[in-house]
Motif scaffolding. Structure first.
Motif, short mmCIF file in Angstrom:
data_model
loop_
_atom_site.label_atom_id
_atom_site.label_comp_id
_atom_site.label_asym_id
_atom_site.label_seq_id
_atom_site.Cartn_x
_atom_site.Cartn_y
_atom_site.Cartn_z
N LEU A 9 0.83 -1.20 0.00
CA LEU A 9 0.00 0.00 0.00
C LEU A 9 0.87 1.25 0.00
CD1 LEU A 9 -2.85 1.19 0.13
CD2 LEU A 9 -2.74 1.00 2.61
N ILE A 10 1.94 1.25 0.78
CA ILE A 10 2.86 2.39 0.82
C ILE A 10 3.47 2.63 -0.56
CG2 ILE A 10 5.09 3.21 1.71
CD1 ILE A 10 4.36 1.77 4.36
N LYS A 11 3.93 1.55 -1.20
CA LYS A 11 4.52 1.68 -2.53
C LYS A 11 3.49 2.21 -3.52
CE LYS A 11 7.75 -2.16 -1.92
NZ LYS A 11 8.04 -3.53 -2.31
N PHE A 12 2.27 1.70 -3.45
CA PHE A 12 1.21 2.12 -4.35
C PHE A 12 0.92 3.60 -4.19
CE2 PHE A 12 -2.27 1.39 -7.13
CZ PHE A 12 -3.31 2.16 -6.68
N VAL A 13 0.81 4.07 -2.93
CA VAL A 13 0.51 5.47 -2.66
C VAL A 13 1.68 6.35 -3.12
CG1 VAL A 13 0.14 7.16 -0.81
CG2 VAL A 13 -1.09 5.01 -0.79
N ALA A 14 2.91 5.91 -2.88
CA ALA A 14 4.08 6.70 -3.28
C ALA A 14 4.12 6.88 -4.80
CB ALA A 14 5.36 6.03 -2.79
N LYS A 15 3.80 5.83 -5.54
CA LYS A 15 3.82 5.91 -7.00
C LYS A 15 2.63 6.69 -7.55
CE LYS A 15 6.70 1.97 -7.99
NZ LYS A 15 7.93 2.65 -7.83
N SER A 16 1.53 6.74 -6.80
CA SER A 16 0.33 7.42 -7.29
C SER A 16 0.46 8.94 -7.23
CB SER A 16 -0.89 6.99 -6.48
OG SER A 16 -0.86 7.57 -5.20
N GLY A 17 1.36 9.44 -6.39
CA GLY A 17 1.55 10.88 -6.27
C GLY A 17 0.65 11.52 -5.23
N ALA A 18 -0.17 10.75 -4.54
CA ALA A 18 -1.04 11.32 -3.51
C ALA A 18 -0.20 11.76 -2.32
CB ALA A 18 -2.07 10.28 -3.07
N SER A 19 -0.62 12.84 -1.66
CA SER A 19 0.15 13.31 -0.52
C SER A 19 -0.30 12.68 0.79
CB SER A 19 0.06 14.83 -0.41
OG SER A 19 -1.29 15.21 -0.24
N GLU A 20 -1.55 12.24 0.86
CA GLU A 20 -2.04 11.60 2.07
C GLU A 20 -3.19 10.66 1.73
OE1 GLU A 20 -3.09 14.27 5.25
OE2 GLU A 20 -3.99 12.70 6.44
N VAL A 21 -3.19 9.48 2.35
CA VAL A 21 -4.27 8.51 2.17
C VAL A 21 -4.66 7.98 3.53
CG1 VAL A 21 -4.89 6.27 1.20
CG2 VAL A 21 -3.51 7.85 -0.14
N LYS A 22 -5.96 7.93 3.80
CA LYS A 22 -6.47 7.35 5.04
C LYS A 22 -7.32 6.16 4.67
CE LYS A 22 -6.42 11.55 7.75
NZ LYS A 22 -7.15 12.47 8.61
N LEU A 23 -7.10 5.05 5.37
CA LEU A 23 -7.85 3.83 5.12
C LEU A 23 -8.37 3.33 6.45
CD1 LEU A 23 -8.60 1.46 3.19
CD2 LEU A 23 -6.43 0.43 3.79
N GLU A 24 -9.69 3.12 6.52
CA GLU A 24 -10.31 2.61 7.75
C GLU A 24 -11.06 1.33 7.42
OE1 GLU A 24 -11.28 7.02 9.56
OE2 GLU A 24 -12.59 5.34 10.06
N MET A 25 -10.74 0.29 8.17
CA MET A 25 -11.44 -0.98 8.02
C MET A 25 -12.02 -1.32 9.39
SD MET A 25 -8.99 -2.95 5.32
CE MET A 25 -7.67 -3.24 6.45
N ASP A 26 -12.59 -2.51 9.53
CA ASP A 26 -13.26 -2.90 10.77
C ASP A 26 -12.38 -2.70 12.00
OD1 ASP A 26 -14.95 -5.71 9.20
OD2 ASP A 26 -15.44 -3.58 9.24
N ASP A 27 -11.16 -3.21 11.95
CA ASP A 27 -10.31 -3.20 13.14
C ASP A 27 -9.03 -2.40 12.98
OD1 ASP A 27 -8.59 -6.39 12.76
OD2 ASP A 27 -9.32 -4.98 11.28
N VAL A 28 -8.84 -1.72 11.85
CA VAL A 28 -7.58 -1.04 11.60
C VAL A 28 -7.83 0.31 10.94
CG1 VAL A 28 -5.41 -1.17 10.31
CG2 VAL A 28 -6.36 -3.23 11.28
#
Length: 164
Positions: A9-28
């Protein structure tokens, strides 16, 4: 979500050019912030199990992804030269590659199939999204380099195509 998925996920976000991504799931809950291009900061991730105190995860550089064992070379060096006349189709994203649209359907392409621009070659699942990978070239599939339902990295070779 395990450490390998977080690193991908870190690699994907770094390559996408996004400056910040928040992901919320059931327990994380995960927040990934990338630094600006002129800064030398490291990307950090914080994983917070719901109902517990925050548990920081080490920077991505401190926890390198395990490298897969090198395959045993069984081909002659001349076969590598033969591959130079082929076009390599590479993965545009990180995810899990599927060679067929569903378990009960046939493969999108097999060795020997003739393809044209726009033909779907496979599907790559990334973050529960299924992305159809279409051919940008016409030709004949000479080699499939990835097994069905296997993880792929960005820019990893997937298919060899003979354009003639």
């Amino acid at each position: 979500m395990d450490l390998k998925e977080i690193q991908n996920l870190i690699k994907f976000v770094a390559k996408s050019g996004a400056s910040e991504v928040k992901l919320e799931m059931d327990d994380v809950k995960i927040t990934i912030k990338t630094a600006s291009d002129d800064s030398k900061e490291t990307t950090f991730v914080q994983q917070i199990p719901v109902g517990n105190a925050p548990q920081p995860i080490a920077p991505a550089q401190a926890a390198p992804a395990p490298t897969p064992a090198a395959p045993v070379a069984t081909e002659k060096p001349s076969s590598e030269e033969d591959n130079s006349k082929y076009i390599t189709i590479k993965s545009p994203i990180i995810g899990t590659l599927y060679r067929k649209p569903s378990p009960d359907k046939p493969m999108f392409v097999e060795v020997g199939d003739t393809i044209k621009e726009g033909d779907v070659l496979c599907i790559i699942e990334a973050m529960k999204l299924f992305n159809e990978i279409e051919s940008e070239v016409s030709g004949k599939i000479v080699k499939i380099l990835v097994d069905d339902a296997s993880p792929v990295e960005f820019d990893q070779p997937l298919f060899l195509v003979d354009p003639s």
